[in-house]
Motif scaffolding. Structure first.
Motif, short mmCIF file in Angstrom:
data_model
loop_
_atom_site.label_atom_id
_atom_site.label_comp_id
_atom_site.label_asym_id
_atom_site.label_seq_id
_atom_site.Cartn_x
_atom_site.Cartn_y
_atom_site.Cartn_z
N SER A 153 4.47 5.49 -5.50
CA SER A 153 4.47 5.50 -6.97
C SER A 153 3.52 6.56 -7.51
CB SER A 153 4.06 4.13 -7.51
OG SER A 153 5.00 3.16 -7.15
N GLU A 154 2.36 6.69 -6.89
CA GLU A 154 1.40 7.71 -7.33
C GLU A 154 1.96 9.11 -7.10
OE1 GLU A 154 -2.24 6.94 -5.23
OE2 GLU A 154 -2.67 5.13 -6.38
N LEU A 155 2.62 9.32 -5.97
CA LEU A 155 3.23 10.63 -5.70
C LEU A 155 4.33 10.95 -6.71
CD1 LEU A 155 3.41 10.69 -1.80
CD2 LEU A 155 1.97 12.11 -3.27
N VAL B 297 3.82 17.39 -12.57
CA VAL B 297 3.99 18.81 -12.18
C VAL B 297 5.27 19.35 -12.80
CG1 VAL B 297 4.46 20.32 -10.22
CG2 VAL B 297 2.63 18.63 -10.07
N GLU B 298 6.36 18.56 -12.75
CA GLU B 298 7.62 19.00 -13.35
C GLU B 298 7.44 19.26 -14.85
OE1 GLU B 298 10.83 16.69 -10.44
OE2 GLU B 298 10.19 15.76 -12.32
N GLN B 299 6.74 18.36 -15.52
CA GLN B 299 6.52 18.54 -16.96
C GLN B 299 5.65 19.76 -17.24
OE1 GLN B 299 4.81 14.80 -18.13
NE2 GLN B 299 6.80 13.74 -18.19
N HIS B 300 4.64 19.93 -16.42
CA HIS B 300 3.72 21.05 -16.61
C HIS B 300 4.43 22.39 -16.41
CE1 HIS B 300 -0.09 23.13 -16.77
NE2 HIS B 300 0.20 23.72 -15.60
N GLY C 299 0.82 -1.21 0.00
CA GLY C 299 0.00 0.00 0.00
C GLY C 299 0.85 1.25 0.00
N HIS C 300 1.90 1.28 0.82
CA HIS C 300 2.81 2.43 0.85
C HIS C 300 3.53 2.58 -0.49
CE1 HIS C 300 2.62 1.92 5.36
NE2 HIS C 300 2.22 3.16 5.17
#
Length: 110
Positions: A89-91, A98-101, A83-84
């Motif tokens: 992975s989602e984060l 965000v970096e790409q954006h 679960g962690h």
């Protein structure tokens, strides 16, 4: 019957016969006692064997219960870790987006 006096050898043989009868009786008494004691020891052995078998069953049951508990704990831990891992992975994926954006350099060391 003869009127001759008993010889010494004949007297000794008669005494030996009487003593032999006494010894035989004592041997039979000892034999009976040993037979009773043997039966008692055999009974105690059967009782001890039953006790040991019972103790082994209890130990096996307790060990099985402990193994089941350990399996549960490992499964719960594994589920928690997975679960962690999914959350991390989602984060990471969100940070990349965000970096790409924002046209930022990637924080990925690869």
């Amino acid at each position: 019957m003869s009127t001759e006096p008993d010889s010494l050898i004949l007297q000794l043989l008669r005494q030996m016969r009487a003593e032999l009868g006494t010894v035989r009786a004592e041997v039979e008494t000892i034999r009976a006692e040993m037979k009773d004691e043997f039966a008692e020891v055999r009974s105690e052995m059967h009782s001890l064997r039953a006790d040991v078998a019972s103790d082994l069953l209890v130990a096996r049951k307790e060990t099985s219960e402990q193994i089941v508990g350990l399996r549960r704990a490992v499964i719960e831990y594994h589920s928690s870790v997975i679960g962690h891992g999914v959350l991390i992975s989602e984060l990471e994926a969100r940070v990349r987006r965000v970096e790409q954006h924002l046209n930022l350099p990637s924080s990925d060391p690869h």
